[in-house]
Design a protein around this motif. Structure first.
Motif, PDB file in Angstrom:
ATOM      1  N   MET A 182       0.950  -1.198  -0.057  1.00  0.00           N
ATOM      2  CA  MET A 182      -0.046   0.068   0.216  1.00  0.00           C
ATOM      3  C   MET A 182       0.914   1.028  -0.002  1.00  0.00           C
ATOM      4  SD  MET A 182      -2.935   1.039   2.722  1.00  0.00           S
ATOM      5  CE  MET A 182      -3.918  -0.208   2.400  1.00  0.00           C
ATOM      6  N   SER A 183       0.604   1.899  -0.910  1.00  0.00           N
ATOM      7  CA  SER A 183       1.506   3.207  -0.922  1.00  0.00           C
ATOM      8  C   SER A 183       0.894   4.326  -0.025  1.00  0.00           C
ATOM      9  CB  SER A 183       1.175   3.927  -2.392  1.00  0.00           C
ATOM     10  OG  SER A 183      -0.026   4.409  -2.697  1.00  0.00           O
ATOM     11  N   ASP A 184       1.734   5.363   0.228  1.00  0.00           N
ATOM     12  CA  ASP A 184       1.522   6.456   1.255  1.00  0.00           C
ATOM     13  C   ASP A 184       0.383   7.153   0.906  1.00  0.00           C
ATOM     14  OD1 ASP A 184       3.606   5.808   2.836  1.00  0.00           O
ATOM     15  OD2 ASP A 184       4.961   7.376   1.791  1.00  0.00           O
ATOM     16  N   ALA A 185      -0.136   7.414  -0.522  1.00  0.00           N
ATOM     17  CA  ALA A 185      -1.174   8.003  -1.091  1.00  0.00           C
ATOM     18  C   ALA A 185      -2.617   7.115  -0.428  1.00  0.00           C
ATOM     19  CB  ALA A 185      -1.075   8.245  -2.450  1.00  0.00           C
ATOM     20  N   GLU A 186      -2.420   5.887  -0.808  1.00  0.00           N
ATOM     21  CA  GLU A 186      -3.365   5.084  -0.514  1.00  0.00           C
ATOM     22  C   GLU A 186      -3.790   4.944   1.113  1.00  0.00           C
ATOM     23  OE1 GLU A 186      -2.199   1.513  -2.450  1.00  0.00           O
ATOM     24  OE2 GLU A 186      -3.189   1.847  -4.318  1.00  0.00           O
ATOM     25  N   PHE A 187      -2.710   5.008   1.628  1.00  0.00           N
ATOM     26  CA  PHE A 187      -2.835   4.745   3.077  1.00  0.00           C
ATOM     27  C   PHE A 187      -3.596   6.168   3.616  1.00  0.00           C
ATOM     28  CE2 PHE A 187      -1.257   5.521   7.533  1.00  0.00           C
ATOM     29  CZ  PHE A 187      -1.933   4.375   8.037  1.00  0.00           C
ATOM     30  N   SER A 188      -3.038   7.380   3.041  1.00  0.00           N
ATOM     31  CA  SER A 188      -3.542   8.794   3.547  1.00  0.00           C
ATOM     32  C   SER A 188      -5.098   8.793   3.023  1.00  0.00           C
ATOM     33  CB  SER A 188      -2.760   9.745   3.062  1.00  0.00           C
ATOM     34  OG  SER A 188      -3.019  11.079   3.248  1.00  0.00           O
ATOM     35  N   LYS A 189      -5.477   8.365   1.934  1.00  0.00           N
ATOM     36  CA  LYS A 189      -6.764   8.236   1.474  1.00  0.00           C
ATOM     37  C   LYS A 189      -7.684   7.243   2.382  1.00  0.00           C
ATOM     38  CE  LYS A 189      -9.891   7.557  -2.413  1.00  0.00           C
ATOM     39  NZ  LYS A 189      -9.743   7.248  -3.920  1.00  0.00           N
TER      40      LYS A 189
END
Length: 122
Positions: A1-8
């Protein structure tokens, strides 16, 4: 999981799913000592002071001067009644200073003409 997906995913959770418990969350922080202190304060606030015998202005001033010079606590009863006919609460503390027409006790000004009695605390 990328940082962007985690943040979302985190933002979506806090916007849609998370429910703040409000005051319930903090009730555990009130200690029994704090609760009992609040009860004592409420009782003291609603207590009606017993009328002390009327003292002469000279006697009151002498006690106040002595207490001021020796850093002693005093209780001052004012001759002011509320709408129910009860005296206003007594004021206990150190004498902070004097003016021509009154005295400062615990940073509260009391006119000499309103003083009913002064008692030195032991």
């Amino acid at each position: 999981m990328s940082d962007a997906e985690f943040s979302k995913m985190i933002n979506n959770y806090f916007q849609n799913d998370y429910r703040e418990r409000g005051k319930v969350k903090w009730n555990g922080y009130f200690l029994s000592d704090h609760t009992s202190a609040l009860k004592r304060e409420a009782q003291a606030k609603n207590a009606v002071p017993v009328k002390l015998p009327m003292m002469s202005l000279t006697a009151c001033q002498n006690i106040l001067r002595h207490a001021s010079a020796n850093y002693e606590f005093v209780t001052v009863q004012q001759n002011i009644e509320d709408t129910d006919g009860h005296l206003v609460p007594n004021l206990t503390g150190l004498v902070d200073g004097f003016s021509d027409l009154g005295v400062y006790v615990q940073e509260a000004y009391i006119a000499f003409e309103n003083i009913r009695a002064v008692v030195k605390e032991e």
